[in-house]
Design a protein around this motif. Structure first.
Motif, PDB file in Angstrom:
ATOM      1  N   GLY A  56      30.251 -34.778  73.418  1.00  0.00           N
ATOM      2  CA  GLY A  56      30.691 -34.361  74.747  1.00  0.00           C
ATOM      3  C   GLY A  56      30.925 -32.867  74.796  1.00  0.00           C
ATOM      4  O   GLY A  56      30.629 -32.130  73.862  1.00  0.00           O
TER       5      GLY A  56
ATOM      6  N   ASP B 242      36.459 -32.832  75.833  1.00  0.00           N
ATOM      7  CA  ASP B 242      36.159 -34.035  76.619  1.00  0.00           C
ATOM      8  C   ASP B 242      36.807 -35.291  76.055  1.00  0.00           C
ATOM      9  O   ASP B 242      37.016 -36.256  76.789  1.00  0.00           O
ATOM     10  CB  ASP B 242      34.643 -34.273  76.668  1.00  0.00           C
ATOM     11  CG  ASP B 242      33.970 -33.445  77.733  1.00  0.00           C
ATOM     12  OD1 ASP B 242      34.690 -32.812  78.522  1.00  0.00           O
ATOM     13  OD2 ASP B 242      32.725 -33.420  77.776  1.00  0.00           O
TER      14      ASP B 242
ATOM     15  N   SER C 264      29.662 -32.586  81.891  1.00  0.00           N
ATOM     16  CA  SER C 264      30.855 -33.378  81.602  1.00  0.00           C
ATOM     17  C   SER C 264      31.460 -33.946  82.881  1.00  0.00           C
ATOM     18  O   SER C 264      31.234 -33.434  83.985  1.00  0.00           O
ATOM     19  CB  SER C 264      31.902 -32.512  80.898  1.00  0.00           C
ATOM     20  OG  SER C 264      32.374 -31.499  81.781  1.00  0.00           O
TER      21      SER C 264
END
Length: 757
Positions: free
Chosen positions: A32, A36, A553
């Motif tokens: 990620g 995240d 994201s």
């Protein structure tokens, strides 16, 4: 030193920043974006109060270092030294508060006694109308851990020799000379590998034949309350018996509760803790039960003795473990101390208590073994297993085009098409099917499409919001026409899909370039672009962006949706690649459905010849208004034959089976690219059909493309993806999906590799 850091949470990003500052060459790996993972799912309090005496000096120094690093990074907006209020009414809790306050003072920290009236003055929302023991701890507070992680990466990658790679790490190892990191695109060698992967630490260790540590991912419920009048008065972090609450990162409140008993199943525990937050919060916060809120699952990495694990493995000395609960508090200081230990080999007295060796044989390292890369569809393990590339290539037999972003086709696709055509031909009403236009698509067309895209939007959209089109580009054409009748400017990323700009030009719409980073369009830059009030919409391709292949994201999607909402700007989401990755964040259209026009189709995950697309408008009225002006004047509507096949393939699972086969082949081709272009600098994703390749500094894109063409490989210039191309273009898109076979991909990439070197 060349160092790999696995994990981009607050701990990994801080270690990487300090390593880069110390002069190391650093690569950060994470599936990620920065922050995240666990860092974004934490209560994120800066906490020393109540810690054991042996840990208290470490905690206090760590909290104070937050102010130092904030000034250094220019990240003061993410640091909130608001102080905490520690309140207790339960006899045991009140007694602990008194004892902990005394110990805090003994170690040089502040802990000031509070009365009920003082509490009410400091926090009017807190209901302190009963016998209560309270202290304030002014040095404590909370951190926007996601924002701080991103800032650490931003500063490190711009000022030091640090790069961030959004890749899934599969294994780590040590062949006796050099440690290595194996990820889903290849294997890299390092002088040291730092494993700062939080709750993923043990899965990586186990996959690497390394003995895991006694770590558990301890889930817990939080409740996020959006910003409103009642929540704006909360200024401190408040711990009240088992309940805790603070201002949230986006305004409003974030509340939690001490963990319940451990023998509950995770789903039962989450449900019970969520209810306990509401019940207990209502006892402490005025009107808390009436405030709308969203349950959030927070995850913590907790060791058996609840202490950090920081240090090198004894039998694999080039692998350094950094995992802990309390990483939000400790992360920046840990980063500085670990970097000093790794680069300068100077052991820190502050870390002596937390060495991996306290778990005995958990430091034992066994050599990793795997089957062949073709069997496992991952890059070979270890540095000696990589594919050797011939550097004396001159010409290919025939040309191989790496231009069109076409997905590879399963070998059985032709037979499947023949069977499907025969099935359609057998229908009794075949003549009627071919006598009528589909226009917006029949109800069965839209119902099938709604089911196909439901996973991207969180739920199947109402079919009266849908228009079935002759492909995703036609869906984008309709959405652009519908949203630019008054204002004629659309915000776009400075690098992006060139064909959308062709659509805009056809409709007399001006694209306005907005700055971007590795996670897509920058929210602040987007906000600034909207200042003159002329922007009608924003065009985004957040999942496998063309050509950079980033997957935006969730947090960036939320931020951009918020900017669009604040400026009343429509969102045109191009999700044509969104169904190819096995795991990708929810579509941005699901985060702001009242503004979003969602466009997708099977061209990039099934076959471009299946000319069908789906457009989801914000409302049924918006869909009807978009359809009305073009109902009889364009050829955007879907062919009846294609629509029938698409319906059939969605309902019987063929569409999913083709997509899954393509996904597996794309992963194989990405592994070939990682091995063949080893050492090259490119951006990609393990399930992207293209890569964004950086060119050598001593060439131009024109020379590079010409050189490849002379050797039989056809490439497209990178300049066409820029809204306003700079004088020197240093990247080109290389498509891995368009060649007929993986063998052709390898041959073409060997040519590219020979030119690069």
């Amino acid at each position: 030193m060349k160092i790999g850091v696995v994990g981009a949470g607050i701990i990994g990003t801080s270690i990487a920043y300090h390593l880069g500052k110390a002069g190391a060459q650093v690569t950060i790996f994470d599936i990620g974006g920065p922050g995240d993972g666990v860092s974004s799912k934490s209560f994120a309090c800066l906490n020393a109060f109540g810690q054991p005496a042996a840990d208290l000096p470490f905690r206090l120094e760590a909290i104070r270092y937050h102010s130092t690093i904030a000034r250094e990074l220019g990240s003061e907006r993410y640091l909130h030294i608001t102080g905490t209020l520690r309140l207790g009414t339960v006899e045991g809790e009140a007694a602990k508060i008194t004892a902990n306050a005394k110990m805090m003072r003994e170690f040089g920290g502040d802990a000031n006694s509070l009365t009920g009236s003082t509490i009410n003055e400091l926090e009017p929302l807190v209901q302190a109308h009963r016998p209560i023991e309270g202290v304030s701890v002014p040095e404590e507070g909370w951190v926007d851990a996601k924002g701080l992680s991103r800032r650490l990466v931003h500063v490190a990658t711009r000022n030091f020799d640090v790069r961030f790679r959004r890749l899934r790490v599969l294994r780590i190892g040590n062949d006796g000379l050099k440690p290595w990191v194996n990820y889903d695109l290849g294997t890299d060698l390092f002088d040291c590998v730092v494993l700062a992967a939080g709750s993923d630490t043990n899965p990586i260790l186990q996959a690497s034949n390394l003995t895991p540590f006694p770590i558990k991912a301890d889930p817990g419920a939080l409740r996020e309350v959006p910003c409103h009048n009642e929540s704006r008065g909360l200024g401190h972090v408040v711990y009240a018996d088992s309940f805790h609450v603070r201002p949230s990162d986006r305004g409003g409140l974030l509340a939690g509760i001490s963990p319940l008993v451990d023998d509950l199943q995770s789903s039962d525990r989450f449900e019970k803790e969520s209810k306990a937050i509401l019940d207990t919060g209502a006892e402490w916060i005025d009107r808390f039960a009436e405030m709308p809120g969203t349950p959030v699952l927070g995850i913590r990495s907790v060791t058996a003795d609840e202490l950090p694990i920081l240090g090198r493995l004894e039998d694999a000395n080039h692998i350094y473990i950094a995992v802990m609960h309390g990483g939000i508090t400790l992360g920046p200081l840990v980063g500085r101390l670990v970097a000093n230990e790794v680069v300068n080999e100077q052991a820190s007295d502050l870390l002596a208590r937390y060495r991996p060796s306290r778990f005995g044989n958990n430091a034992t390292c066994a050599p990793a073994t795997v089957s062949s890369s073709e069997d496992r569809r991952v890059a070979p393990m270890g540095p000696n297993a990589s594919v050797e590339v011939q550097r004396d290539i001159s010409l290919l037999k025939g040309e191989i085009s790496l231009i069109r972003s076409t997905p590879p086709a399963p070998v059985w696709l032709g037979d499947t098409i023949r069977q499907s055509l025969a099935h359609v031909a057998e229908q009794a009403n075949i003549g009627e099917i071919f006598r009528a236009h589909r226009f917006r698509g029949t109800e069965p067309d839209r119902e099938a499409g709604a089911g196909w895209i439901a996973g991207r939007l969180g739920t199947a959209p109402a079919i009266d919001r849908m228009i079935t089109t002759n492909g995703t580009q036609n869906a984008l054409f309709l959405a652009t026409l519908a949203t630019t009748r008054e204002k004629k400017v659309i915000a776009v990323e400075e690098i992006g899909y060139y064909a959308f700009r062709n659509i805009a030009a056809l409709l007399g719409v001006t694209p306005r370039a907005v700055a971007m980073d590795h996670d897509g369009m920058l929210p602040d830059a987007f906000d600034k672009a909207c200042n003159d009030g002329n922007v009608a919409a924003v065009y985004l391709q957040p999942t496998v962006h063309n050509p950079t292949a980033y997957v935006m994201s969730v947090e960036r999607r939320q931020e951009l949706a918020a900017v669009a909402r604040r400026n009343n700007v429509q969102i045109l989401e191009d999700d044509v690649y969104g169904l190819l990755p096995e795991n990708s964040p929810i579509a941005i259209s699901a985060l702001a459905p009242e503004l979003a026009w969602y466009a997708t189709g099977p061209a990039k995950c099934v076959a471009p010849g299946l000319r069908i697309g789906y457009l989801v408008a914000p409302t049924a009225q918006a869909a009807a208004a978009a359809f009305a002006p073009v109902s009889t004047v364009t050829t955007w509507h879907v062919s009846p034959l294609v629509a029938e096949i698409a319906q059939q393939w969605i309902r019987d699972g063929t569409m999913g089976a083709i997509r899954d086969a393509i996904r597996a082949e794309v992963r194989t081709r990405q592994a070939i690219a990682a091995a063949t272009l080893k050492g090259a600098d490119y951006l990609s994703h393990s399930e992207s059909i293209f890569i964004w390749l950086r060119l050598p500094s001593d060439t131009t894109e024109e020379k590079f493309v010409a050189s490849a063409r002379s050797r039989g490989v056809i490439l497209r210039p990178g300049s066409m993806f820029w809204v306003s191309p700079p004088k020197q273009i240093d990247r080109i898109r290389v498509v891995l999906g368009s060649p007929d076979s993986a063998r052709e991909v390898r041959s073409a990439l060997e040519v590219i590799g020979s030119i690069l070197h």
